[in-house]
Design an enzyme around this catalytic site. Structure first.
Site, PDB file in Angstrom:
ATOM      1  N   ASN A 176       0.945  -1.230   0.041  1.00  0.00           N
ATOM      2  CA  ASN A 176      -0.026   0.025   0.016  1.00  0.00           C
ATOM      3  C   ASN A 176       0.897   1.170   0.209  1.00  0.00           C
ATOM      4  O   ASN A 176       0.541   2.214  -0.784  1.00  0.00           O
ATOM      5  CB  ASN A 176      -0.843  -0.114   1.336  1.00  0.00           C
ATOM      6  CG  ASN A 176      -2.336  -0.533   1.080  1.00  0.00           C
ATOM      7  OD1 ASN A 176      -2.602  -1.085   0.020  1.00  0.00           O
ATOM      8  ND2 ASN A 176      -2.393  -1.524   2.300  1.00  0.00           N
ATOM      9  N   HIS A 181      -3.127   2.396  -2.209  1.00  0.00           N
ATOM     10  CA  HIS A 181      -4.085   1.582  -1.653  1.00  0.00           C
ATOM     11  C   HIS A 181      -4.952   0.757  -2.732  1.00  0.00           C
ATOM     12  O   HIS A 181      -5.303  -0.471  -2.607  1.00  0.00           O
ATOM     13  CB  HIS A 181      -5.086   2.412  -0.891  1.00  0.00           C
ATOM     14  CG  HIS A 181      -5.540   1.625   0.259  1.00  0.00           C
ATOM     15  ND1 HIS A 181      -7.083   1.054   0.014  1.00  0.00           N
ATOM     16  CD2 HIS A 181      -5.170   1.526   1.368  1.00  0.00           C
ATOM     17  CE1 HIS A 181      -7.182   0.367   1.099  1.00  0.00           C
ATOM     18  NE2 HIS A 181      -6.308   0.682   2.102  1.00  0.00           N
ATOM     19  N   GLU A 211      -5.802  -8.456   5.219  1.00  0.00           N
ATOM     20  CA  GLU A 211      -4.958  -9.147   4.123  1.00  0.00           C
ATOM     21  C   GLU A 211      -4.864 -10.607   4.700  1.00  0.00           C
ATOM     22  O   GLU A 211      -3.714 -11.253   4.512  1.00  0.00           O
ATOM     23  CB  GLU A 211      -3.632  -8.610   3.740  1.00  0.00           C
ATOM     24  CG  GLU A 211      -3.146  -7.652   5.081  1.00  0.00           C
ATOM     25  CD  GLU A 211      -2.471  -8.496   6.259  1.00  0.00           C
ATOM     26  OE1 GLU A 211      -3.412  -8.715   7.119  1.00  0.00           O
ATOM     27  OE2 GLU A 211      -1.260  -8.786   6.100  1.00  0.00           O
TER      28      GLU A 211
HETATM   29  P1  GH3 Z   1       3.250  -8.863   7.914  1.00  0.00           P
HETATM   30  O1  GH3 Z   1       4.068  -9.355   6.914  1.00  0.00           O
HETATM   31  O2  GH3 Z   1       3.865  -8.961   9.418  1.00  0.00           O
HETATM   32  O3  GH3 Z   1       1.840  -9.500   7.943  1.00  0.00           O
HETATM   33  O4  GH3 Z   1       3.187  -7.371   7.495  1.00  0.00           O
HETATM   34  P2  GH3 Z   1       1.852  -6.556   6.828  1.00  0.00           P
HETATM   35  O5  GH3 Z   1       2.301  -5.280   6.486  1.00  0.00           O
HETATM   36  O6  GH3 Z   1       1.358  -7.515   5.985  1.00  0.00           O
HETATM   37  O7  GH3 Z   1       0.834  -6.686   8.162  1.00  0.00           O
HETATM   38  P3  GH3 Z   1       0.211  -5.365   8.856  1.00  0.00           P
HETATM   39  O8  GH3 Z   1      -0.748  -6.142  10.016  1.00  0.00           O
HETATM   40  O9  GH3 Z   1       1.297  -4.124   9.518  1.00  0.00           O
HETATM   41  O10 GH3 Z   1      -0.585  -4.580   7.570  1.00  0.00           O
HETATM   42  C1  GH3 Z   1      -1.466  -4.943   7.214  1.00  0.00           C
HETATM   43  C2  GH3 Z   1      -2.206  -3.922   6.039  1.00  0.00           C
HETATM   44  O11 GH3 Z   1      -3.141  -4.573   5.346  1.00  0.00           O
HETATM   45  C3  GH3 Z   1      -2.472  -2.653   6.654  1.00  0.00           C
HETATM   46  C4  GH3 Z   1      -3.672  -2.343   5.986  1.00  0.00           C
HETATM   47  O12 GH3 Z   1      -3.845  -0.999   5.477  1.00  0.00           O
HETATM   48  C5  GH3 Z   1      -3.422  -3.465   4.907  1.00  0.00           C
HETATM   49  N1  GH3 Z   1      -5.207  -3.868   4.446  1.00  0.00           N
HETATM   50  C6  GH3 Z   1      -6.164  -4.238   5.235  1.00  0.00           C
HETATM   51  N2  GH3 Z   1      -7.114  -4.530   4.261  1.00  0.00           N
HETATM   52  C7  GH3 Z   1      -6.998  -4.017   3.260  1.00  0.00           C
HETATM   53  C8  GH3 Z   1      -7.662  -3.543   2.005  1.00  0.00           C
HETATM   54  O13 GH3 Z   1      -8.864  -4.035   1.988  1.00  0.00           O
HETATM   55  N3  GH3 Z   1      -7.332  -3.034   1.097  1.00  0.00           N
HETATM   56  C9  GH3 Z   1      -6.017  -2.603   1.066  1.00  0.00           C
HETATM   57  N4  GH3 Z   1      -5.501  -1.940   0.011  1.00  0.00           N
HETATM   58  N5  GH3 Z   1      -5.039  -2.679   2.098  1.00  0.00           N
HETATM   59  C10 GH3 Z   1      -5.781  -3.302   3.266  1.00  0.00           C
HETATM   60 MG    MG Z   2       0.379  -9.463   6.540  1.00  0.00          MG
HETATM   61 MG    MG Z   3      -2.229  -9.472   8.892  1.00  0.00          MG
END
Ligand code: GH3
Ligand code: MG
Ligand code: MG
Length: 297
Positions: A176, A181, A211
């Site tokens: 992102n 996004h 995610e």
């Molecule tokens: P890790 O490897 O530890 O899992 O790191 P990560 O960055 O994947 O995990 P983190 O929990 O820090 O961040 C998850 C991200 O996923 C942050 C959030 O903005 C993004 N996200 C969650 N739902 C959505 C969505 O529907 N669309 C988008 N574009 N991003 C999303």
């Molecule tokens: Mg993740």
């Molecule tokens: Mg996660």
């Protein structure tokens, strides 16, 4: 029977609900015309227009929403019965015969049945909409626990293994941050499509959270789950993706697996799979960890 891996595209469900509104309006118009024929013998009731809408809708439902087929078949049956009764009554009325109240009441009974079946279809469509993730079209967490409980009961009864896996995209926040996004959203959709394509038809895929995805793999012991998911992980890392501005990119996944056993119901298996996922992240990401095998204690 295990339901197949399905996605109910929310757009199709929303369209189906709008068409059900049209069906209802057309049905009322037809019912008024039937009553005009019965009262004034004008023979103008014709075919209900809702028939054509319903047929189009049934096709849409068959394509996008497997569970609704039976409800639709019942709705069609109820409509045919109602039309037959209307035909008998209006034929008698236009010939100038006196209407028999019992036949009229029986006709109105079929109208009531038709309404009730229409309501059932609408309820199913609303339920499907509520249980669908609007971004990926996958089933969401609502309804997931019900499905998992059903699979757990089945696995216990038939003494067959069944594994749960939590799949988390690695460093997704960075996707992102670097690509925006909207690209992140596209990656989530591509991942969902990829999982559906690679898994067996009777495996279940849910969007578990942002995610994170949850798989339910019936008839699969932990060893086999590890093999299957490791292959999926490798293929995922090689899946060619592009950001919205055309840059090549790839994502990896970390996966935590746990078996549902008679002593490990769904919520306990989810907690174990989550712990295993945490272990996989700690160990460096882009790997599969199986509860009780990779992370003891
Ligand atoms: P890790 O490897 O530890 O899992 O790191 P990560 O960055 O994947 O995990 P983190 O929990 O820090 O961040 C998850 C991200 O996923 C942050 C959030 O903005 C993004 N996200 C969650 N739902 C959505 C969505 O529907 N669309 C988008 N574009 N991003 C999303
Ligand atoms: Mg993740
Ligand atoms: Mg996660």
């Amino acid at each position: 029977m295990t339901p197949p891996v399905t996605t109910t595209m929310p757009q199709a469900t929303e369209e189906a609900l709008l068409m059900m509104d049209e069906v209802s309006t057309e049905h009322m118009a037809w019912l008024k015309r039937v009553h005009c024929t019965l009262l004034f013998h004008d023979d103008g009731h014709g075919d209900p227009h809702c028939r054509a809408i319903e047929d189009g809708l049934a096709k849409k439902v068959a394509e996008n929403f497997g569970e609704g087929r039976a409800a639709f078949a019942r709705l069609k049956q109820a409509r045919e019965q109602m039309e037959r009764m209307a035909g008998q009554l209006t034929a008698a009325a236009t010939r100038g015969h006196r209407l028999d109240p019992q036949t009229y009441m029986a006709f109105m009974e079929t109208v009531g049945n038709y309404h009730a079946e229409g309501r059932q279809v609408e309820l199913l469509l609303h339920q499907a909409l509520a249980e669908t993730d609007p971004l990926t079209g996958l089933h969401n967490r609502r309804g997931m626990m019900r499905d998992l409980r059903r699979e757990w009961v089945r696995a216990t009864r038939t003494n067959t293994p069944c594994c749960l896996a939590i799949v988390d995209l690695d460093h997704f926040k960075a996707v992102n941050d670097v690509h925006g996004h909207l690209t992140g959203d596209q990656v989530l959709c591509a991942a969902a499509r990829f999982f559906l394509r690679r898994l067996r038809p009777y495996d279940m895929v849910y969007r578990f959270g942002g995610e994170e995805f949850l798989f339910c793999l019936p008839n699969t012991a932990p060893k086999q789950a590890r093999r299957v998911l490791d292959r999926l992980r490798l293929l995922m890392a090689r899946l060619p993706l592009r950001s919205l501005d055309g840059k090549r990119m790839s994502v990896t996944v970390s996966i935590g697996v746990a078996e549902m056993t008679p002593d490990t119901p769904p919520d306990a298996a989810i907690a174990l799979a989550d712990q295993a996922l945490y272990g996989a992240k700690e160990a460096g990401r882009n790997r599969v960890h199986v509860a009780d095998e990779d992370d003891m204690g």
